[in-house]
Scaffold this motif. Sequence first.
Motif, mmCIF file in Angstrom:
data_model
loop_
_atom_site.group_PDB
_atom_site.id
_atom_site.type_symbol
_atom_site.label_atom_id
_atom_site.label_comp_id
_atom_site.label_asym_id
_atom_site.label_seq_id
_atom_site.Cartn_x
_atom_site.Cartn_y
_atom_site.Cartn_z
ATOM 1 N N GLU A 1 0.598 -1.218 -0.101
ATOM 2 C CA GLU A 1 0.078 -0.066 0.052
ATOM 3 C C GLU A 1 0.825 1.275 -0.047
ATOM 4 O O GLU A 1 2.027 1.361 0.632
ATOM 5 N N MET B 1 -2.861 10.599 -6.792
ATOM 6 C CA MET B 1 -2.988 10.110 -8.075
ATOM 7 C C MET B 1 -3.498 8.673 -8.347
ATOM 8 O O MET B 1 -3.949 8.143 -9.341
ATOM 9 N N ASN B 2 -3.597 8.109 -7.021
ATOM 10 C CA ASN B 2 -4.021 6.654 -7.142
ATOM 11 C C ASN B 2 -5.185 6.513 -6.300
ATOM 12 O O ASN B 2 -5.330 5.627 -5.595
ATOM 13 N N ALA B 3 -6.136 7.427 -6.668
ATOM 14 C CA ALA B 3 -7.482 7.591 -5.834
ATOM 15 C C ALA B 3 -8.513 6.418 -6.560
ATOM 16 O O ALA B 3 -9.532 6.704 -6.929
ATOM 17 N N SER B 4 -8.055 5.091 -6.357
ATOM 18 C CA SER B 4 -8.892 4.110 -6.723
ATOM 19 C C SER B 4 -8.484 2.743 -6.095
ATOM 20 O O SER B 4 -7.193 2.651 -5.685
ATOM 21 N N LEU B 5 -9.334 1.858 -5.881
ATOM 22 C CA LEU B 5 -9.056 0.631 -5.453
ATOM 23 C C LEU B 5 -7.940 -0.296 -6.281
ATOM 24 O O LEU B 5 -7.600 -1.442 -6.083
ATOM 25 N N ALA B 6 -8.279 0.081 -7.723
ATOM 26 C CA ALA B 6 -7.417 -0.602 -8.688
ATOM 27 C C ALA B 6 -5.856 -0.355 -8.252
ATOM 28 O O ALA B 6 -5.129 -1.345 -8.424
ATOM 29 N N GLU B 7 -5.740 0.947 -7.977
ATOM 30 C CA GLU B 7 -4.294 1.558 -8.082
ATOM 31 C C GLU B 7 -3.705 1.567 -6.426
ATOM 32 O O GLU B 7 -2.649 1.848 -6.307
ATOM 33 N N TYR B 8 -4.640 1.798 -5.765
ATOM 34 C CA TYR B 8 -4.379 1.573 -4.218
ATOM 35 C C TYR B 8 -4.574 0.098 -3.600
ATOM 36 O O TYR B 8 -5.434 -0.382 -3.777
ATOM 37 N N HIS B 9 -3.185 -0.579 -3.741
ATOM 38 C CA HIS B 9 -3.239 -1.790 -3.450
ATOM 39 C C HIS B 9 -3.333 -2.429 -1.823
ATOM 40 O O HIS B 9 -2.648 -2.761 -1.187
ATOM 41 N N VAL B 10 -4.653 -2.644 -1.402
ATOM 42 C CA VAL B 10 -4.922 -3.623 -0.376
ATOM 43 C C VAL B 10 -4.725 -4.720 -0.483
ATOM 44 O O VAL B 10 -4.869 -5.426 -1.753
#
Lengths: 169, 773, 328
Positions: free
Chosen positions: B686, B698-707
């Motif tokens: 993360e 810039m990664n305001a997304s669950l595709a690019e914020y890696h939980v």
Amino acid sequence: MLITINGRGMEVALDPRTSLLDLLREHLELHGTKKGCDQGACGACTVLADGERILSCMALAVQYEGRSISTVEGLARDGTLHPLQQAFIDHDGFQCGYCTPGQICSAIGMAAEIARGVPSAVTPDLAAITILPTRDELRERMSGNLCRCGAHNGIIDAITEICTTEAAA
Amino acid sequence: MTTIRDAAQKIMQTAIGLAPERWLPGGTPDPLIGRHGAIGSSVPRVDGPRKVKGEAPFAAEVPARNMTYAALVYSTIARGHIATLETDAAQAAPGVVLVMTYRNAPRMAPPAVFMSDPRAAGASSLPVMQDDAIHWNGEPIAVILAETQEQADHAATLVRVTYTEEAASTSFEYAAAHAHRPDNVLGEPAVIEIGNAEAALAEAAHKIDRTYHTPRYSHAAIEPHAATVWWEADGQLIVHDATQMLNGTRWTLAGIFGLKEEQIRILSPFVGGGFGGKALWNHQILAIAASRLSGRPVRVALSREGVFRVSGGRTTTRQRVALGARADGTLSALIHTGIAAMTAYNNCPEQFSFPARHLYAAGSFKLEQKVADIDMVANTFMRAPGESVGTFALESAIDELADDMGLDPIELRRRIEPAKDPTSDHPFSSRHLLDAYARGAERFGWSARSPTPRARREGEWLIGMGVATATYPYYRMPGGTARITLTRAGHACVAMASHEMGMGTATVQVQATADRLGLPLTHVTFAYGDTALPPGTIAGGSSQTASIAAAVTAAGEKLVSALLKLVGNASPLAGLKAGDIVARDGGLGHRALADRFESYVSILSRANRDQVSAEAEAPMPLEVQKYAMHSYGAQFCEVRVNAVTGETRVSRFLGAFDTGRIVNPRTAASQFRGGIIMGLGLALTEETLFDERTGRIMNASLAEYHVPVHLDVPEIDVIWTDTPDPRAPLGAHGIGEIGITGVGAAVANAVYNATGRRIRDLPITLDKLLGST
Amino acid sequence: MTPFSYARAGDTTAATHLGVAAGAKYLGGGTNLVDLMRETIERPDTLVDVTGLSRTIEERGDGSLMIGAAVRNTAVAEHRAVRERYPVLARAILAGASGQIRNMATVGGNILQRTRCLYFYDDAARCNKRTPGAGCDAIDGFNRAHAILGASPTCVATHPSDMCVALAALGAVVHLENATGARTMPLVDLHRLPAGRPEVETLLEPGELITAIELPQLPCAVRSTYRKVRDRASYSFALVSVAAVLDRSDDGMVRDVRLALGGVAHKPWRAFTAEAALRGRPTNEACFRAAAEAELADAAPLRDNGFKIELTRRTIVAVLNELAGEAA
């Protein structure tokens, strides 16, 4: 258009922009299916379309005219929980409960895929006819359903119980 | 904030004479701490059926007649002013009910920021949409209300805005060069110096002096922040919120909108994950304002991007840990200093230096925190704020020292185990860290670890083991009140405006109350999540279990007194004093004489009462003034690092915890695992990407914020000492946060053991390991 | 989402007549297009739903496999002929996205999915792909996932598909149709490098519809695989991926090899240079490494993605080693 939700035919008039998810949540007041990202990245909105698991947030409702959609609300029968719902309780496969309907619907669709022999990225032998529901198989196949509370172990335990029970039956 | 510290001390001074002695030196511990009844059993969650059926209602799911849907427009610069703002096209778009900007937003007082007052819940003190100023990239600049969400979202794209930009502080390095010391860190001093640590370090036989970096993180609860709000005809404001601070939100909203607290009702029965992030941000305030302007109910359900723009996460830190050791493995110097990015408008300095204040004995200490002012969305508390990233630095350094000295890292920790709190000198109320280590090491098979890195390889995979200490303070929040209502049928309902975000709040409180009142589980319910109930405390600081239990204890004592007043001369209880009474078997009885007993049903029937109610506030948490009260754990990790690609996979993990009494092993295990898994994300995957050129995430997304996903998560073993803390209600500590602490270091230490490479910069992505594998 | 009209095409002719209109876009499973529409990066006036078309996988007499463009990704990956004869394709598809998305996504849509560049996705950023001539914020920004091969000063984005990397390796042929006629094109030619016009991503003519993918007969593809390297164990885009087919002669030489790379360029990258360097050479690590280095000779790092050059080299070698080991 006509669409079947949990076995009931429904006539709905829709803005073509309306997703299947928003049709369920905002038009039909079926809030069991959750919106977690609305961008196909979390799996909380998973429903079954003619038995196949899909992401209802990425599905324009108009594309599903005439299809049969099952949601978490349609799983319990006559007041009895679906065995997987009960297994989620027994194995504490959730905490906040928000990703849970998506996890459960996804797992039901996934179990059918395994039974059908669909391989996964971790299936050692692609040519295998029978797929064993190992923990790694289940983990890989459920990876499209995020859980932030960290109930992953309980979720896999619950699905394992159902998959092995079904395999034995 | 000195305000809160002064206020707290004043309250302490006046309350000290009144407080029950139960939790204080010489006091009698809670009688329930040793009892095995409902407490200690693996009760399934009371809300489980509703959750698995999708019937648990969340904030964005509350129906309202004549609903409008909100969409927000966010700024695209970090600092400056709105130059032009064209909203005509949005206003004219189909279905639009209202376009609200700073030009027509109602006048609202700035939120009282958290810590400025014990009741304050604002994430920031910035005014909300009151003028043309922009304070962070992503700040809401317009609210659209429309008949449908689709219409609102579309109209939001039609708003045209230009800006006059001003120089913004978005570079951590630059801001760090101008870092300053805050007044305090969560009411604690920003600096602690004992002896001359730098001098001791210089002279030490063995020394480690390292810098560690941790990035920004996002809570990424799966439920996006949402609220459904409306104003009743009588001026009452109804807010269905997803919040972990009901009463604080009410008090703060009252200030913003010039209302009395009684005019506001906030409901939040289910929260789809909080982790510190479900607080009072702009979106609720804007929805309430827009509802006032439009006269219609408003549902604001943030998009996933909106969650990243409007609500802050864990901030970035740069930490120095320097350890000086004597030849015998004891510490002569412990230095932990550093800088966290923060805004000028909030109070979350990410207390990374807290673990070092309490964990280990050392001859000298230098512990200091500074903050670097950054123009960004206000950072906030995220699961073990401070301790999570602080233990990464401290516990990595301990491992480095052990390696340097040729000592087993657990043995080193044995040598620096303190007899009392090393910086406050208070006695520990309960500390069994070494016991946790011993149990964990045994079960994990620690003895199989080679102290030499790169000693174990299977095919492409290098395998290593690491360990680190977990720690988190015990907190109990003041101000909570519980009401117990006992009915003639022998049912008890506990009511308190507390929170359920997955911790199992209702479940464990039903257990505790059942034992407290001698009732079966089936005869107890717990009402919560509504400010119409007696005030609760925040769901933060892992404090809720103890805070509620203390209030229920007080209310239970009052209930017994009330019942004793009801019993007549014919009762077997006639003439008995409260001190002689214990609750058992569905009624009250003498603590020694079995025949002196009467059931609740009988007491109420005899008195011809349908119900008896008692309400009491928990006593002030004075126990933390007298004792060093903390939770502990030993985190064991085995990783596999791919020698070809640098990919790290966690293959085994065990947490051994010392957190007092475990109230419910089932939900406790889930809490511990949940923390550990979030820790795996902290360690490996993360990072909120903050573009320093623009201050934009810039990664305001669950595709690019890696939980972490399922395949990232191995089976996680959790065990516990289950040793009650005699100074805590139920003997229990809150456990929501400790699980994440120490995980970053346990993983990093395992990676070192596998590869010989120290990664001091989280997350440990494969590019950082590629060169060494 | 900008308002649009929706039409379901009953057959290919109807689809291509609708699709030729300005502002029309074909809609497959929606897993990428609907997301981009919600972000208003895509603003079609008309969506032509083509999911009802060409949904069969046909095993043809010449040994080739014809996969309809509307076949779902799952259906391709589970098809016995694909699993047994083209395992690299099944592996690549299964490495992508999630079970749910693979159930929705069509073959045609997968091919035409757009980059995941963070700056492409955020309309507050400058992006030549979204707004030609606007500039590129990725070149000096977060570009860990970006291209090391074939990038241009205007665009450093990568193509995100896994499936296409396998298709490139297998020499797949794309069948296209529009209102004026039908044609075919090798998949490796379908996607463009950005050069000066990153907004033009394929060589598709206006209104042209992908109707099918043809996998030519390639017996040696039974020995093929796909390896994807990424930031989490599943459900994330590739940092680097390698699709490979290796045909080894009895004397341990490379008789034939097909190699394609993902996550490294604006298009699925067929590694022709490496293939040429391998053919007729021994199947050993030194040759594999030399071939990988030849392919990457022109690789150019950006601020954050320099590691990809070494990672790609290593992954190519590891995949070829694996296939050579299987063959032995």
